[in-house]
Design a protein around this motif. Structure first.
Motif, PDB file in Angstrom:
ATOM      1  N   ALA A 117       0.833  -1.201   0.000  1.00 23.65           N
ATOM      2  CA  ALA A 117       0.000   0.000   0.000  1.00 23.65           C
ATOM      3  C   ALA A 117       0.871   1.255   0.000  1.00 23.65           C
ATOM      4  CB  ALA A 117      -0.909   0.002   1.223  1.00 23.65           C
ATOM      5  N   VAL A 118       0.428   2.246  -0.743  1.00 24.33           N
ATOM      6  CA  VAL A 118       1.153   3.512  -0.848  1.00 24.33           C
ATOM      7  C   VAL A 118       0.163   4.656  -0.704  1.00 24.33           C
ATOM      8  CG1 VAL A 118       2.388   5.030  -2.459  1.00 24.33           C
ATOM      9  CG2 VAL A 118       3.049   2.652  -2.259  1.00 24.33           C
ATOM     10  N   LEU A 119       0.620   5.711  -0.060  1.00 23.18           N
ATOM     11  CA  LEU A 119      -0.186   6.923   0.067  1.00 23.18           C
ATOM     12  C   LEU A 119       0.578   8.078  -0.575  1.00 23.18           C
ATOM     13  CD1 LEU A 119      -2.813   8.032   1.508  1.00 23.18           C
ATOM     14  CD2 LEU A 119      -1.268   8.798   3.301  1.00 23.18           C
ATOM     15  N   LEU A 120      -0.059   8.751  -1.535  1.00 24.07           N
ATOM     16  CA  LEU A 120       0.513   9.960  -2.126  1.00 24.07           C
ATOM     17  C   LEU A 120      -0.251  11.134  -1.555  1.00 24.07           C
ATOM     18  CD1 LEU A 120       0.397   7.958  -5.187  1.00 24.07           C
ATOM     19  CD2 LEU A 120       2.331   9.490  -5.150  1.00 24.07           C
ATOM     20  N   ARG A 121       0.478  12.083  -0.963  1.00 27.07           N
ATOM     21  CA  ARG A 121      -0.173  13.223  -0.320  1.00 27.07           C
ATOM     22  C   ARG A 121       0.333  14.530  -0.910  1.00 27.07           C
ATOM     23  NH1 ARG A 121       0.527  12.452   5.291  1.00 27.07           N
ATOM     24  NH2 ARG A 121      -1.571  11.603   5.410  1.00 27.07           N
ATOM     25  N   CYS A 122      -0.624  15.380  -1.251  1.00 23.92           N
ATOM     26  CA  CYS A 122      -0.305  16.716  -1.764  1.00 23.92           C
ATOM     27  C   CYS A 122      -0.689  17.711  -0.685  1.00 23.92           C
ATOM     28  CB  CYS A 122      -1.100  16.956  -3.044  1.00 23.92           C
ATOM     29  SG  CYS A 122      -0.758  18.521  -3.850  1.00 23.92           S
ATOM     30  N   THR A 123       0.290  18.430  -0.161  1.00 18.26           N
ATOM     31  CA  THR A 123       0.039  19.378   0.919  1.00 18.26           C
ATOM     32  C   THR A 123       0.108  20.801   0.365  1.00 18.26           C
ATOM     33  OG1 THR A 123       1.122  17.825   2.423  1.00 18.26           O
ATOM     34  CG2 THR A 123       0.748  20.064   3.232  1.00 18.26           C
ATOM     35  N   PHE A 124      -0.942  21.561   0.612  1.00 20.47           N
ATOM     36  CA  PHE A 124      -1.000  22.927   0.092  1.00 20.47           C
ATOM     37  C   PHE A 124      -1.486  23.862   1.187  1.00 20.47           C
ATOM     38  CE2 PHE A 124      -2.770  26.209  -2.936  1.00 20.47           C
ATOM     39  CZ  PHE A 124      -1.543  26.570  -3.440  1.00 20.47           C
ATOM     40  N   TRP A 125      -1.037  25.089   1.154  1.00 19.39           N
ATOM     41  CA  TRP A 125      -1.319  26.032   2.234  1.00 19.39           C
ATOM     42  C   TRP A 125      -2.778  26.450   2.289  1.00 19.39           C
ATOM     43  CZ3 TRP A 125      -3.211  30.846   0.873  1.00 19.39           C
ATOM     44  CH2 TRP A 125      -3.092  31.173  -0.487  1.00 19.39           C
ATOM     45  N   SER A 136      -8.926  25.559   0.608  1.00 21.12           N
ATOM     46  CA  SER A 136     -10.061  25.680  -0.317  1.00 21.12           C
ATOM     47  C   SER A 136      -9.630  25.419  -1.760  1.00 21.12           C
ATOM     48  CB  SER A 136     -10.695  27.069  -0.206  1.00 21.12           C
ATOM     49  OG  SER A 136      -9.822  28.043  -0.732  1.00 21.12           O
ATOM     50  N   ALA A 137      -8.363  25.068  -1.947  1.00 19.22           N
ATOM     51  CA  ALA A 137      -7.874  24.769  -3.292  1.00 19.22           C
ATOM     52  C   ALA A 137      -8.264  23.352  -3.704  1.00 19.22           C
ATOM     53  CB  ALA A 137      -6.354  24.921  -3.345  1.00 19.22           C
ATOM     54  N   THR A 138      -8.327  23.140  -5.012  1.00 25.21           N
ATOM     55  CA  THR A 138      -8.500  21.802  -5.570  1.00 25.21           C
ATOM     56  C   THR A 138      -7.158  21.399  -6.170  1.00 25.21           C
ATOM     57  OG1 THR A 138     -10.818  22.210  -6.092  1.00 25.21           O
ATOM     58  CG2 THR A 138      -9.736  20.426  -7.288  1.00 25.21           C
ATOM     59  N   ARG A 168       7.082   9.115 -12.278  1.00 20.97           N
ATOM     60  CA  ARG A 168       7.278  10.423 -11.650  1.00 20.97           C
ATOM     61  C   ARG A 168       5.936  11.137 -11.516  1.00 20.97           C
ATOM     62  NH1 ARG A 168      11.911  13.835 -12.653  1.00 20.97           N
ATOM     63  NH2 ARG A 168      10.682  14.918 -14.219  1.00 20.97           N
ATOM     64  N   TYR A 169       5.585  11.479 -10.274  1.00 24.46           N
ATOM     65  CA  TYR A 169       4.338  12.166  -9.970  1.00 24.46           C
ATOM     66  C   TYR A 169       4.602  13.638  -9.658  1.00 24.46           C
ATOM     67  CZ  TYR A 169       1.858   7.694  -9.473  1.00 24.46           C
ATOM     68  OH  TYR A 169       1.284   6.469  -9.715  1.00 24.46           O
ATOM     69  N   THR A 170       3.599  14.457  -9.964  1.00 25.01           N
ATOM     70  CA  THR A 170       3.625  15.853  -9.551  1.00 25.01           C
ATOM     71  C   THR A 170       2.198  16.254  -9.211  1.00 25.01           C
ATOM     72  OG1 THR A 170       4.289  18.103 -10.182  1.00 25.01           O
ATOM     73  CG2 THR A 170       3.379  16.749 -11.911  1.00 25.01           C
ATOM     74  N   CYS A 171       2.029  17.227  -8.327  1.00 21.53           N
ATOM     75  CA  CYS A 171       0.672  17.709  -8.068  1.00 21.53           C
ATOM     76  C   CYS A 171       0.611  19.211  -8.317  1.00 21.53           C
ATOM     77  CB  CYS A 171       0.171  17.325  -6.686  1.00 21.53           C
ATOM     78  SG  CYS A 171       0.859  18.217  -5.304  1.00 21.53           S
ATOM     79  N   GLN A 172      -0.588  19.660  -8.680  1.00 23.03           N
ATOM     80  CA  GLN A 172      -0.807  21.058  -9.024  1.00 23.03           C
ATOM     81  C   GLN A 172      -2.166  21.472  -8.480  1.00 23.03           C
ATOM     82  OE1 GLN A 172      -0.735  21.988 -13.262  1.00 23.03           O
ATOM     83  NE2 GLN A 172       0.151  23.983 -12.812  1.00 23.03           N
ATOM     84  N   CYS A 173      -2.246  22.673  -7.949  1.00 24.58           N
ATOM     85  CA  CYS A 173      -3.467  23.120  -7.278  1.00 24.58           C
ATOM     86  C   CYS A 173      -4.001  24.408  -7.901  1.00 24.58           C
ATOM     87  CB  CYS A 173      -3.192  23.364  -5.796  1.00 24.58           C
ATOM     88  SG  CYS A 173      -2.504  21.929  -4.933  1.00 24.58           S
ATOM     89  N   PHE A 174      -5.307  24.601  -7.757  1.00 26.49           N
ATOM     90  CA  PHE A 174      -5.895  25.871  -8.175  1.00 26.49           C
ATOM     91  C   PHE A 174      -7.040  26.236  -7.250  1.00 26.49           C
ATOM     92  CE2 PHE A 174      -9.027  23.211 -10.128  1.00 26.49           C
ATOM     93  CZ  PHE A 174     -10.147  24.000 -10.384  1.00 26.49           C
ATOM     94  N   ILE A 175      -7.341  27.527  -7.204  1.00 22.61           N
ATOM     95  CA  ILE A 175      -8.457  28.028  -6.406  1.00 22.61           C
ATOM     96  C   ILE A 175      -9.570  28.431  -7.364  1.00 22.61           C
ATOM     97  CG2 ILE A 175      -9.237  29.834  -4.822  1.00 22.61           C
ATOM     98  CD1 ILE A 175      -6.367  29.824  -3.672  1.00 22.61           C
ATOM     99  N   LYS A 176     -10.743  27.836  -7.149  1.00 23.60           N
ATOM    100  CA  LYS A 176     -11.895  28.100  -8.017  1.00 23.60           C
ATOM    101  C   LYS A 176     -12.447  29.483  -7.719  1.00 23.60           C
ATOM    102  CE  LYS A 176     -13.526  23.347  -8.694  1.00 23.60           C
ATOM    103  NZ  LYS A 176     -14.197  22.238  -8.002  1.00 23.60           N
ATOM    104  N   GLN A 177     -12.182  30.401  -8.600  1.00 23.60           N
ATOM    105  CA  GLN A 177     -12.815  31.712  -8.540  1.00 23.60           C
ATOM    106  C   GLN A 177     -12.813  32.239  -9.964  1.00 23.60           C
ATOM    107  OE1 GLN A 177      -9.944  33.651  -5.772  1.00 23.60           O
ATOM    108  NE2 GLN A 177      -9.404  34.900  -7.514  1.00 23.60           N
ATOM    109  N   THR A 178     -13.226  33.467 -10.175  1.00 22.71           N
ATOM    110  CA  THR A 178     -13.248  34.009 -11.536  1.00 22.71           C
ATOM    111  C   THR A 178     -12.321  35.203 -11.622  1.00 22.71           C
ATOM    112  OG1 THR A 178     -15.564  33.365 -11.600  1.00 22.71           O
ATOM    113  CG2 THR A 178     -14.778  34.744 -13.402  1.00 22.71           C
ATOM    114  N   PRO A 179     -11.208  35.126 -12.379  1.00 17.96           N
ATOM    115  CA  PRO A 179     -10.699  33.899 -13.011  1.00 17.96           C
ATOM    116  C   PRO A 179     -10.040  32.996 -11.978  1.00 17.96           C
ATOM    117  CG  PRO A 179      -9.186  35.706 -13.381  1.00 17.96           C
ATOM    118  CD  PRO A 179     -10.354  36.290 -12.632  1.00 17.96           C
TER     119      PRO A 179
END
Length: 187
Positions: free
Chosen positions: A114-122, A125-127, A161-172
């Protein structure tokens, strides 16, 4: 099925405005040519090297965004032998800070564990998205509260090789720089 041309973006994720990216097209067949289309318009014709072609774009502008497809055509008469799925390329101004990706319990594991991949972001409310490099459409979307991917039984195909990327849903929307790549090795 396997009769499709494989198309993917390198590096995966949202392409930074002013940055660079490579669109890869792969097809295990010889004697033909790759033709790259954006929004149905022919962009470039590429001779394959070892079943693949790489379309490099640098100084990316917003006009680079859009749906891409790759056709594999017969050299002489232009008959389409195979076509790819659609690759949707997003171009955004990317901001810092970048998220932190971690792999637990460790980067090298045996198949079946079993493996856990965790993306930690400040910002909770980001996705966030997790990408596996060099795979067509391998993308996991995290619910915003718990940016973790649990692989209960790791297979060799999960390695890479994994990478994670985050965004905040707003306009834009606000997109952030992706994390560093982390390699998962499955023995």
């Amino acid at each position: 099925g396997d009769s499709n041309v494989i198309i993917y973006l390198q590096p995966p994720g949202v392409t930074p405005l002013g940055g660079s990216a490579i669109i890869h097209c792969e097809y295990q067949h010889y004697g033909g040519t790759f033709v790259l289309y954006r929004s149905g318009k022919k962009i470039l014709t590429l001779k394959p090297h070892g079943g693949r072609a790489e379309f490099l774009i640098s100084n990316v502008t917003r006009s680079f965004a859009g749906p891409y497809t790759c056709h594999y055509v017969h050299g002489d008469n232009g008959t389409i032998l195979a076509r790819s799925n659609t690759l949707e390329v997003l171009v955004e101004e990317l901001q810092g800070p970048r998220p932190v990706l971690s792999i637990l319990p460790e980067h090298e594991v045996t198949a079946g564990s079993a493996v856990l991949l965790r993306c930690t972001f400040w910002n909770d409310s980001a996705t966030c998205f997790l990408y596996l490099e060099g795979r067509a459409g391998t993308r996991y979307e995290f619910p915003s509260t718990e940016a973790t991917l649990q692989l209960s039984q790791v297979e060799p195909g999960n390695g890479g090789r994994y990478t994670c990327q985050c965004f905040i849903k707003q306009t834009p929307p606000i997109w952030f720089i992706p994390s560093e790549f982390l390699e998962l090795v499955v023995r």
